[in-house]
Design a protein around this motif. Structure first.
Motif, PDB file in Angstrom:
ATOM      1  N   CYS A 202      44.505  33.945  40.087  1.00 39.47           N
ATOM      2  CA  CYS A 202      44.002  34.753  38.957  1.00 39.47           C
ATOM      3  C   CYS A 202      44.617  36.153  38.967  1.00 39.47           C
ATOM      4  O   CYS A 202      45.826  36.292  38.984  1.00 39.47           O
ATOM      5  CB  CYS A 202      42.487  34.879  38.956  1.00 39.47           C
ATOM      6  SG  CYS A 202      41.594  33.478  39.544  1.00 39.47           S
ATOM      7  N   TYR A 203      43.756  37.171  39.039  1.00 39.58           N
ATOM      8  CA  TYR A 203      44.207  38.560  38.954  1.00 39.58           C
ATOM      9  C   TYR A 203      43.103  39.454  39.488  1.00 39.58           C
ATOM     10  O   TYR A 203      41.935  39.061  39.586  1.00 39.58           O
ATOM     11  CB  TYR A 203      44.509  38.944  37.495  1.00 39.58           C
ATOM     12  CG  TYR A 203      43.573  38.258  36.527  1.00 39.58           C
ATOM     13  CD1 TYR A 203      42.267  38.678  36.377  1.00 39.58           C
ATOM     14  CD2 TYR A 203      43.987  37.134  35.824  1.00 39.58           C
ATOM     15  CE1 TYR A 203      41.391  38.019  35.547  1.00 39.58           C
ATOM     16  CE2 TYR A 203      43.116  36.456  34.983  1.00 39.58           C
ATOM     17  CZ  TYR A 203      41.812  36.907  34.851  1.00 39.58           C
ATOM     18  OH  TYR A 203      40.945  36.235  34.045  1.00 39.58           O
ATOM     19  N   LYS A 204      43.498  40.628  39.892  1.00 41.94           N
ATOM     20  CA  LYS A 204      42.536  41.627  40.359  1.00 41.94           C
ATOM     21  C   LYS A 204      43.174  42.981  40.130  1.00 41.94           C
ATOM     22  O   LYS A 204      44.236  43.265  40.677  1.00 41.94           O
ATOM     23  CB  LYS A 204      42.223  41.380  41.850  1.00 41.94           C
ATOM     24  CG  LYS A 204      41.366  42.445  42.502  1.00 41.94           C
ATOM     25  CD  LYS A 204      39.975  42.446  41.950  1.00 41.94           C
ATOM     26  CE  LYS A 204      39.157  43.595  42.525  1.00 41.94           C
ATOM     27  NZ  LYS A 204      37.902  43.806  41.801  1.00 41.94           N
TER      28      LYS A 204
ATOM     29  N   SER B  57      32.383  36.625  39.976  1.00 44.30           N
ATOM     30  CA  SER B  57      32.325  36.618  41.443  1.00 44.30           C
ATOM     31  C   SER B  57      30.919  36.964  41.912  1.00 44.30           C
ATOM     32  O   SER B  57      30.110  37.480  41.143  1.00 44.30           O
ATOM     33  CB  SER B  57      33.341  37.607  42.004  1.00 44.30           C
ATOM     34  OG  SER B  57      33.068  38.894  41.497  1.00 44.30           O
TER      35      SER B  57
ATOM     36  N   GLU C 239      38.074  40.199  31.098  1.00 42.64           N
ATOM     37  CA  GLU C 239      38.594  39.717  32.379  1.00 42.64           C
ATOM     38  C   GLU C 239      37.681  38.562  32.775  1.00 42.64           C
ATOM     39  O   GLU C 239      36.465  38.737  32.853  1.00 42.64           O
ATOM     40  CB  GLU C 239      38.522  40.859  33.390  1.00 42.64           C
ATOM     41  CG  GLU C 239      39.454  40.699  34.525  1.00 42.64           C
ATOM     42  CD  GLU C 239      39.613  41.996  35.331  1.00 42.64           C
ATOM     43  OE1 GLU C 239      39.840  41.862  36.531  1.00 42.64           O
ATOM     44  OE2 GLU C 239      39.504  43.094  34.781  1.00 42.64           O
TER      45      GLU C 239
ATOM     46  N   LEU D 299      33.770  31.716  43.533  1.00 37.66           N
ATOM     47  CA  LEU D 299      34.554  32.048  42.342  1.00 37.66           C
ATOM     48  C   LEU D 299      34.161  31.222  41.116  1.00 37.66           C
ATOM     49  O   LEU D 299      33.954  30.014  41.202  1.00 37.66           O
ATOM     50  CB  LEU D 299      36.039  31.821  42.653  1.00 37.66           C
ATOM     51  CG  LEU D 299      37.056  32.252  41.602  1.00 37.66           C
ATOM     52  CD1 LEU D 299      37.063  33.762  41.452  1.00 37.66           C
ATOM     53  CD2 LEU D 299      38.455  31.776  41.999  1.00 37.66           C
TER      54      LEU D 299
ATOM     55  N   VAL E  73      37.202  36.535  35.466  1.00 32.40           N
ATOM     56  CA  VAL E  73      36.745  36.165  36.813  1.00 32.40           C
ATOM     57  C   VAL E  73      35.262  36.504  37.012  1.00 32.40           C
ATOM     58  O   VAL E  73      34.834  37.622  36.760  1.00 32.40           O
ATOM     59  CB  VAL E  73      37.601  36.875  37.893  1.00 32.40           C
ATOM     60  CG1 VAL E  73      36.986  36.737  39.275  1.00 32.40           C
ATOM     61  CG2 VAL E  73      39.020  36.318  37.886  1.00 32.40           C
TER      62      VAL E  73
ATOM     63  N   ASN F 268      38.819  38.059  43.212  1.00 29.19           N
ATOM     64  CA  ASN F 268      39.537  36.895  42.680  1.00 29.19           C
ATOM     65  C   ASN F 268      39.656  35.782  43.719  1.00 29.19           C
ATOM     66  O   ASN F 268      40.090  34.676  43.387  1.00 29.19           O
ATOM     67  CB  ASN F 268      40.934  37.294  42.180  1.00 29.19           C
ATOM     68  CG  ASN F 268      41.767  37.966  43.248  1.00 29.19           C
ATOM     69  OD1 ASN F 268      41.236  38.709  44.069  1.00 29.19           O
ATOM     70  ND2 ASN F 268      43.050  37.713  43.267  1.00 29.19           N
TER      71      ASN F 268
END
Ligand SMILES: [Zn+2]
Ligand SMILES: [Zn+2]
Length: 361
Positions: A301-303, A102, A98, A120, A100, A115
């Motif tokens: 993006c995605y979470k 943070s 994944e 970010l 991302v 996300n």
């Protein structure tokens, strides 16, 4: 090990760099396949854009001066497991990461939306390594297991698939609803697959390029129109009912005309979900929202979407083989990857790079 190092616009070199050494809380991943993304292409063409230029990235501390290893859409196998790794990871496990990065401290991170983190960053863009290299040292929390029966080639596309799954979830789409997708680039095609898999009654595509429309048709889209020849809101109403419209529209073109057509194609209280990143702010006719009580939402993006993605791939609900337009070794990255995509973009959905050179995986 060999790695693709980005040093500025039109400057990506395949360099010999130190293979990362195992660290506590991390797994060393041998990269199998890594997709080239539109983001990578923009960095190559006219970057640094998201790559930290002069100011180091606030989380990774890396900048262009360090040389940035690109690649954020990749699959691989675990070669080594570090100390204090949670979960039952072992050597040989097939994984995706994944991407991302943070800060884990800001309001967004604290409220479960990493996300949308204020700082970010991304693997393969913000420093600390990427997938266009033989190995990637991954924090264990970034890893997801590739289900049995899913090839590492397909798995390499789980990152853009997660973007599409997240966008569809954010839109509030429900099984049986109708959808309009504006723009049939890679994300438009992934969105189409997800909408079909989740039971859309109609997926309508608006895309000027006939080559791209044919890719969306391959993804299962039911109706395909060109915004250059067709009045999109009028065509949508022919398909949904004369005063109706679609339940959801997805803006994946990043263009004001597409955005406007998307809003006007929505039914009363319909939702337009924007996945595009805009280079200039678009003009929006707010009265089209007010008098029809329509909504516009964003998705980034995605979470927590990877479990859905892995289930869809593992169960065969979504197959991505037909999206792979070429597989190339790392040495050919610039000529057969970046230049090919810049010159013949419409003919490709995904070009996969194989850093190990072992294409039997
Ligand atoms: Zn990407
Ligand atoms: Zn944060």
């Amino acid at each position: 090990m060999k790695a693709a190092i980005y040093r500025g616009a039109k400057d990506i070199r395949i360099e010999d760099v130190d293979k990362p050494t195992i660290q506590p809380g991390h797994c060393l991943v041998k990269v199998a396949y890594c997709g080239i993304c539109g983001t990578d292409l923009h960095e190559y063409e006219s970057g640094p854009i998201l790559v930290p230029g002069k100011t180091p990235h606030p989380v990774t501390g890396c900048s262009l001066a360090d040389g940035i290893c690109l690649g954020h859409e990749f699959s691989g196998t675990i070669e080594e497991v570090g100390d204090n790794v949670a979960g039952d990871w072992k050597r040989g496990d097939r994984v995706v990461i994944e991407a991302v990065i943070s800060c884990k401290e800001c309001y967004a991170c604290r409220s479960g939306c990493s996300n949308a983190c204020a700082k970010l960053g991304f693997v393969g863009i913000s420093g600390l390594g990427g997938g266009l290299a033989e190995y990637f040292l991954s924090p264990a929390e970034y890893l997801h297991r590739v289900p049995e029966g899913v090839s590492l080639r397909q798995a390499a596309m789980s990152e853009p698939l997660a973007v599409a799954v997240h966008a569809v979830r954010r839109s509030g789409f429900q099984k049986g609803q109708s959808a309009l997708v504006l723009g049939a680039g890679p994300i438009g095609c992934f969105l189409t697959k997800v909408l079909i898999a989740q039971g859309a009654s109609k997926v309508i595509i608006s895309e000027p390029s006939s080559t791209r429309r044919s890719k969306a048709a391959l993804a299962g889209a039911h109706h395909l129109f060109s915004p250059l020849e067709d009045d999109i809101p009028a065509r949508v109403r022919e398909l949904t009912g004369s005063d109706e419209g679609v339940d959801v529209a997805f803006e994946a073109a990043g263009n004001e005309r597409a955005l406007d057509a998307g809003i006007r194609s929505l039914k009363v209280r319909g939702t337009l979900l924007n996945v595009s990143v805009w280079s200039t702010p678009p003009k929006v006719d707010m009265n089209e929202l007010v008098f029809k009580e329509r909504s516009i939402l964003g998705a980034s993006c995605y979470k927590d979407d990877h479990p859905t993605v892995m289930h869809a791939l593992g169960s065969g609900l979504i197959r991505l083989d037909d999206f792979i337009s070429a597989v190339i070794p790392l040495e050919d990255l610039v000529d057969k990857g970046f230049r090919e995509l810049l010159e013949n973009n419409e003919n490709h959905v995904k070009i996969l790079v194989c850093p190990s050179g072992d294409m039997s995986l």
